[in-house]
Motif scaffolding. Structure first.
Motif, short mmCIF file in Angstrom:
data_model
loop_
_atom_site.label_atom_id
_atom_site.label_comp_id
_atom_site.label_asym_id
_atom_site.label_seq_id
_atom_site.Cartn_x
_atom_site.Cartn_y
_atom_site.Cartn_z
N PHE A 1 0.84 -1.20 0.00
CA PHE A 1 0.00 0.00 0.00
C PHE A 1 0.88 1.26 0.00
O PHE A 1 0.64 2.18 -0.78
N VAL A 2 1.87 1.29 0.89
CA VAL A 2 2.78 2.44 0.96
C VAL A 2 3.53 2.60 -0.36
O VAL A 2 3.66 3.71 -0.89
N ARG A 3 4.02 1.50 -0.90
CA ARG A 3 4.77 1.54 -2.16
C ARG A 3 3.93 2.17 -3.27
O ARG A 3 4.39 3.06 -3.99
N ASP A 4 2.69 1.70 -3.42
CA ASP A 4 1.83 2.20 -4.50
C ASP A 4 1.50 3.68 -4.30
O ASP A 4 1.48 4.46 -5.27
N LYS A 5 1.22 4.07 -3.06
CA LYS A 5 0.89 5.47 -2.78
C LYS A 5 2.08 6.39 -3.04
O LYS A 5 1.93 7.49 -3.58
N VAL A 6 3.26 5.94 -2.65
CA VAL A 6 4.47 6.75 -2.88
C VAL A 6 4.73 6.92 -4.37
O VAL A 6 5.05 8.02 -4.84
N LEU A 7 4.56 5.84 -5.14
CA LEU A 7 4.77 5.93 -6.59
C LEU A 7 3.76 6.88 -7.23
O LEU A 7 4.12 7.61 -8.16
N ASN B 1 1.59 13.60 2.51
CA ASN B 1 0.38 13.46 1.71
C ASN B 1 -0.24 12.06 1.78
O ASN B 1 -1.45 11.91 1.66
N ILE B 2 0.60 11.03 1.96
CA ILE B 2 0.04 9.68 2.01
C ILE B 2 -0.34 9.27 3.44
O ILE B 2 -1.06 8.28 3.63
N LEU B 3 0.14 10.03 4.44
CA LEU B 3 -0.11 9.64 5.84
C LEU B 3 -1.59 9.55 6.20
O LEU B 3 -1.99 8.58 6.87
N PRO B 4 -2.45 10.51 5.79
CA PRO B 4 -3.88 10.37 6.15
C PRO B 4 -4.51 9.08 5.63
O PRO B 4 -5.20 8.38 6.38
N SER B 5 -4.28 8.76 4.37
CA SER B 5 -4.87 7.54 3.82
C SER B 5 -4.25 6.30 4.43
O SER B 5 -4.94 5.28 4.65
N TYR B 6 -2.95 6.36 4.76
CA TYR B 6 -2.30 5.20 5.38
C TYR B 6 -2.83 4.96 6.79
O TYR B 6 -3.15 3.82 7.15
N MET B 7 -2.93 6.01 7.59
CA MET B 7 -3.43 5.86 8.96
C MET B 7 -4.90 5.45 8.95
O MET B 7 -5.36 4.71 9.82
N ASN B 8 -5.63 5.94 7.96
CA ASN B 8 -7.03 5.53 7.82
C ASN B 8 -7.12 4.02 7.55
O ASN B 8 -7.96 3.32 8.13
N LEU B 9 -6.23 3.53 6.67
CA LEU B 9 -6.19 2.10 6.38
C LEU B 9 -5.85 1.30 7.63
O LEU B 9 -6.48 0.27 7.90
N ILE B 10 -4.86 1.76 8.39
CA ILE B 10 -4.46 1.06 9.61
C ILE B 10 -5.63 0.99 10.59
O ILE B 10 -5.94 -0.07 11.15
N CYS B 11 -6.30 2.12 10.79
CA CYS B 11 -7.41 2.16 11.75
C CYS B 11 -8.57 1.29 11.30
O CYS B 11 -9.15 0.56 12.11
N VAL B 12 -8.90 1.37 10.01
CA VAL B 12 -10.01 0.56 9.49
C VAL B 12 -9.65 -0.93 9.54
O VAL B 12 -10.52 -1.78 9.71
#
Length: 326
Positions: free
Chosen positions: A211-217, A246-257
């Protein structure tokens, strides 16, 4: 600024109201399902001897336990007790459910928090590395290994880990929290946590890394990255100050969900390693129809998931101010 704060406050209040509504729905559904499911609640108290109890004795016991009353009335009594901090008495253990859950919750959260923190740290680091080294051998190896372990069932991986490290190599314990005589020893406790932690950690790491890899790319292909490079900003500065932010909100949202998946994975692993957390009591209470204990552990795990979703929404509002401008 004041309007944004008011809007954020309204959003948080709305989230809290949804939290209360979710709890009511969750508790009602679980209560009804657990009580309507086939099985004998007296089995949790008397074991196999429950079959030998006469109908008259059975009726007296059920009446004394309050199980002869309408389910709506029983649910109302449970809610009243919950509000006042009373989850009832376990049929099987004959002690307060809150006392059982308190200790089990601490054990489960100790394992879960360490696992989640390690997954966050390693997935962000490995995701960044894979994005920087896109399509390289490092990127391909990390992706293949992550996918491999993600596809292996947790219970099977746990059994293999026990076979290798506990049975054959005899270097790690396969069950419990402490060795006898080492109660309270943090080093001994961490030693017992290595295998349960590893099974949950390695099983989920690949998913979050990808997930992080794709978002960073995706971010690296944005126009503002080109502009940042043109201004002479270093790769480290671009990644830390722009991409990660920029990717932190979506990443933390994924972790929480995804807390549900992490917690449920931990519960299964706890059962495999006989780790005295909520997982042990989820299976035991369901097996023996221990309604008070089952309600307690399921509600606690359910509230963890609901609270995680609440955190996800708060993270989105705090980390991504654009949400509050709508």
């Amino acid at each position: 600024m004041k309007t944004v704060k008011v809007r954020m406050l309204k959003n948080i209040i709305s989230i809290i109201l949804n939290l209360i509504f979710s709890f009511i729905v969750l508790s009602f559904v679980i209560f009804m399902i657990s009580h309507l499911a086939p099985g004998d609640p007296l089995y949790s108290i008397y074991g196999e001897s429950a079959e030998k109890i006469s109908p008259l004795q059975r009726q007296k016991i059920i009446t004394s336990m309050g199980l002869d009353k309408p389910l709506i009335y029983q649910y109302k009594s449970w809610i009243y007790g919950f509000i006042h901090g009373n989850l009832g008495v376990s049929f099987k253990y004959n002690i307060q459910v809150s006392d059982i859950i308190k200790k089990a919750f601490c054990n489960t959260m100790f394992l879960a928090v360490i696992t989640i923190i390690s997954i966050i740290l390693f997935s962000i680091g490995l995701g960044l590395l894979c994005a920087i080294k896109e399509n390289s051998i490092i990127d391909k190896v990390i992706n293949k290994i992550g996918t491999f372990f993600y596809c292996i069932p947790g219970f099977w991986l746990g059994l293999i880990a026990i076979l290798i490290f506990s049975v054959n190599l005899k270097i790690l314990p396969s069950s419990g929290v402490y060795d006898i005589g080492y109660e309270g020893n943090l080093t001994n406790r961490l030693k017992h946590m290595i295998l349960p932690w590893f099974v949950v950690f390695i099983g989920h790491l690949g998913y979050y890394t990808n997930f992080v890899r794709d978002k960073v790319l995706e971010e690296l292909n944005e126009d503002y990255i080109m502009a940042a490079k043109a201004r002479g900003l270093s790769q480290f500065r671009i990644l830390s100050s722009h991409v990660l932010r920029n990717i932190l909100p979506s990443y933390m949202n994924l972790i929480c969900v995804s807390i549900y998946h992490l917690i449920s994975g931990s519960l299964v692993v706890e059962a495999i390693f006989t780790y005295p957390g909520l997982g042990k009591f989820v299976f035991e209470s369901a097996k023996f129809h221990d309604y008070p204990l089952l309600m307690g552990v399921v509600i606690v795990t359910g509230m963890i998931v609901i609270f995680a979703n609440l955190l996800a929404d708060i993270f989105n509002h705090v980390l991504d101010p654009r949400i509050n401008k709508g």
